[in-house]
Design an enzyme around this catalytic site. Structure first.
Site, PDB file in Angstrom:
ATOM      1  N   ARG A  54      15.247  13.527  -8.746  1.00 12.15           N
ATOM      2  CA  ARG A  54      14.711  12.276  -8.208  1.00 12.15           C
ATOM      3  C   ARG A  54      13.746  12.560  -7.066  1.00 12.15           C
ATOM      4  O   ARG A  54      12.713  11.924  -6.923  1.00 12.15           O
ATOM      5  CB  ARG A  54      15.840  11.361  -7.709  1.00 12.15           C
ATOM      6  CG  ARG A  54      15.315   9.972  -7.299  1.00 12.15           C
ATOM      7  CD  ARG A  54      16.314   9.166  -6.481  1.00 12.15           C
ATOM      8  NE  ARG A  54      16.442   9.697  -5.127  1.00 12.15           N
ATOM      9  CZ  ARG A  54      17.559  10.191  -4.601  1.00 12.15           C
ATOM     10  NH1 ARG A  54      18.671  10.228  -5.315  1.00 12.15           N
ATOM     11  NH2 ARG A  54      17.580  10.646  -3.364  1.00 12.15           N
ATOM     12  N   TYR A 106      -5.009  -8.717 -11.573  1.00 18.25           N
ATOM     13  CA  TYR A 106      -4.010  -8.493 -12.614  1.00 18.25           C
ATOM     14  C   TYR A 106      -2.796  -9.391 -12.357  1.00 18.25           C
ATOM     15  O   TYR A 106      -2.320  -9.519 -11.222  1.00 18.25           O
ATOM     16  CB  TYR A 106      -3.611  -7.021 -12.626  1.00 18.25           C
ATOM     17  CG  TYR A 106      -2.429  -6.692 -13.492  1.00 18.25           C
ATOM     18  CD1 TYR A 106      -2.451  -6.972 -14.853  1.00 18.25           C
ATOM     19  CD2 TYR A 106      -1.298  -6.111 -12.948  1.00 18.25           C
ATOM     20  CE1 TYR A 106      -1.357  -6.680 -15.655  1.00 18.25           C
ATOM     21  CE2 TYR A 106      -0.201  -5.807 -13.738  1.00 18.25           C
ATOM     22  CZ  TYR A 106      -0.239  -6.103 -15.093  1.00 18.25           C
ATOM     23  OH  TYR A 106       0.857  -5.811 -15.880  1.00 18.25           O
ATOM     24  N   ASP A 176      -7.571  -0.637  -7.064  1.00 19.02           N
ATOM     25  CA  ASP A 176      -6.978  -0.385  -8.367  1.00 19.02           C
ATOM     26  C   ASP A 176      -8.073   0.201  -9.254  1.00 19.02           C
ATOM     27  O   ASP A 176      -9.008  -0.497  -9.637  1.00 19.02           O
ATOM     28  CB  ASP A 176      -6.431  -1.687  -8.954  1.00 19.02           C
ATOM     29  CG  ASP A 176      -5.656  -1.470 -10.253  1.00 19.02           C
ATOM     30  OD1 ASP A 176      -5.987  -0.515 -10.987  1.00 19.02           O
ATOM     31  OD2 ASP A 176      -4.737  -2.261 -10.538  1.00 19.02           O
TER      32      ASP A 176
END
Length: 381
Positions: A54, A106, A176
């Site tokens: 992780r 988005y 983005d």
């Protein structure tokens, strides 16, 4: 060791091999599926680089390295594009933050800001980001984050990243870059502080893996992003990283093919009676337009499959209002119901045009007598 010569993006991705396999000489990067690592025998130069997957994994480290190099910064990977978007907001926002973002952003990003972050006191301004003067008016001393999509999704409007970087007034500027990719745009070089990708899209390119990343040139922000990554545990698996890296090797070739397809489709759309507001940024494979029978068109197409997402080798069609916008309720007004978004794949452009032509005929729309000139793909932004 002799310093490496500067390399193009094409050479960098094709030659990338991550953790080279010294035991067996495998040309392809191995997949490290282990969850934990033996700590009993430490190397002479200090602690082992991995302890629990992780926190870190060789496949993730390798992919973060190459994505950082492509964008000119340091990358941090997440389990999805929205996990990456959330991490970017969390890295810079507090409950007193104000954020500025596109009114036609988005849908997942809008939902995060309007519904989730608002619960924690984050305020926002939804504006037309193509108007730099309007952006400057909305950015105040309380603005922590300016969120840019260039181009916007699904409207595909162009935004002047460099000009907005010049008026950010101390706020963090995040871009983005999912649609443009580092093939066509490197936002950090334009003055951005953060670059965000849904790696599910063009970077992996085969519609078979979910992921996201955030890239920054700030060591402080990079450290914060990795703390968020480890603390919340929204990390990609080793297989996700392997698949994304595998797809990345053909990024430059695929983006060229996507762009050729979109150029041909754009020229055709501009020749169809009844079609309006055709938008293509001049690069990449995304095209949007308005059609009076949007849902019927999506149903009539065959090569363009009706599905959400974008950036895969296959062509897709999406009617944003019926597939995403209706989830947003009254607060969501950016997507007119007749907007259609195409993700043009790497098929033969002439076949894609024929599919559109046949579908338009089925719904009663025909070409004008004069055919528009085919746009020329732009150089890198």
């Amino acid at each position: 060791m002799q310093a490496k010569e500067p390399q193009s993006l094409a050479t960098t991705v094709a030659q990338w091999d991550g953790h080279r396999d010294h035991d067996y000489g495998s040309v392809v990067n191995p997949i490290y599926l282990t969850t934990t690592y033996d700590q009993s025998r430490q190397p002479a130069d200090g602690a082992r680089p991995f302890d629990y997957s992780r926190t870190s994994n060789p496949n993730r480290v390798d992919l973060e390295d190459i994505l950082g190099r492509l964008e000119g910064g340091m990358a941090c990977l997440y389990s999805s594009g929205m996990a990456a978007v959330h991490a970017a907001f969390q890295a810079v926002c507090t409950n007193a933050s104000h954020v500025v973002l596109p009114h036609d952003a988005y849908s997942g990003t809008l939902r995060l800001v309007l519904e989730e972050l608002a619960r924690f006191g984050v305020t926002h301004s939804l504006i037309d980001m193509s108007d730099v003067a309007l952006v400057e008016r909305e950015v105040t001393n309380a603005t922590t984050l300016i969120w840019v999509e260039h181009p916007t999704n699904p409207g595909l409007r162009s935004v002047d990243v460099r000009s907005i970087a010049g008026i950010k007034k101390g706020a963090v500027l995040a871009v983005d870059n999912t649609i443009a990719t580092p093939v066509y745009q490197r936002p950090l070089e334009l003055g951005a502080d953060l670059v965000v990708h849904s790696t599910s899209k063009y970077l992996s390119g085969h519609s078979d893996v979910i992921g996201g990343c955030v890239v920054t040139s700030s060591s402080e922000l990079n450290a914060r992003l990795h703390v968020i990554q480890n603390s919340f545990g929204s990390v990609p698996s080793p297989v996700d990283c392997f698949l994304t890296g595998r797809g990345l090797k053909t990024l430059h070739l695929r983006m060229s093919a996507h762009t050729r397809s979109a150029a041909a489709v754009t020229a055709f759309l501009e020749s169809v009676e009844g079609i309006s507001d055709v938008n293509w940024p001049g690069f990449s494979g995304m095209v949007s337009f308005r059609c009076p029978s949007a849902d019927a068109l999506a149903d009539a197409l065959t090569l363009f499959r009706s599905a959400t997402s974008l950036g895969g080798v296959e062509s897709l069609v999406k009617v944003p209002w019926s597939m995403s916008g209706n989830m947003m309720g009254a607060a969501f007004k950016a997507y007119p119901a007749d907007t259609v978004r195409l993700s043009c794949g790497i098929e033969d452009p002439d076949d894609l045009v024929r599919d559109l032509d046949r579908a338009f005929n089925l719904i009663g729309l025909t070409k004008r007598h004069r055919t528009a000139a085919r746009p020329t793909p732009e150089a890198h932004s």
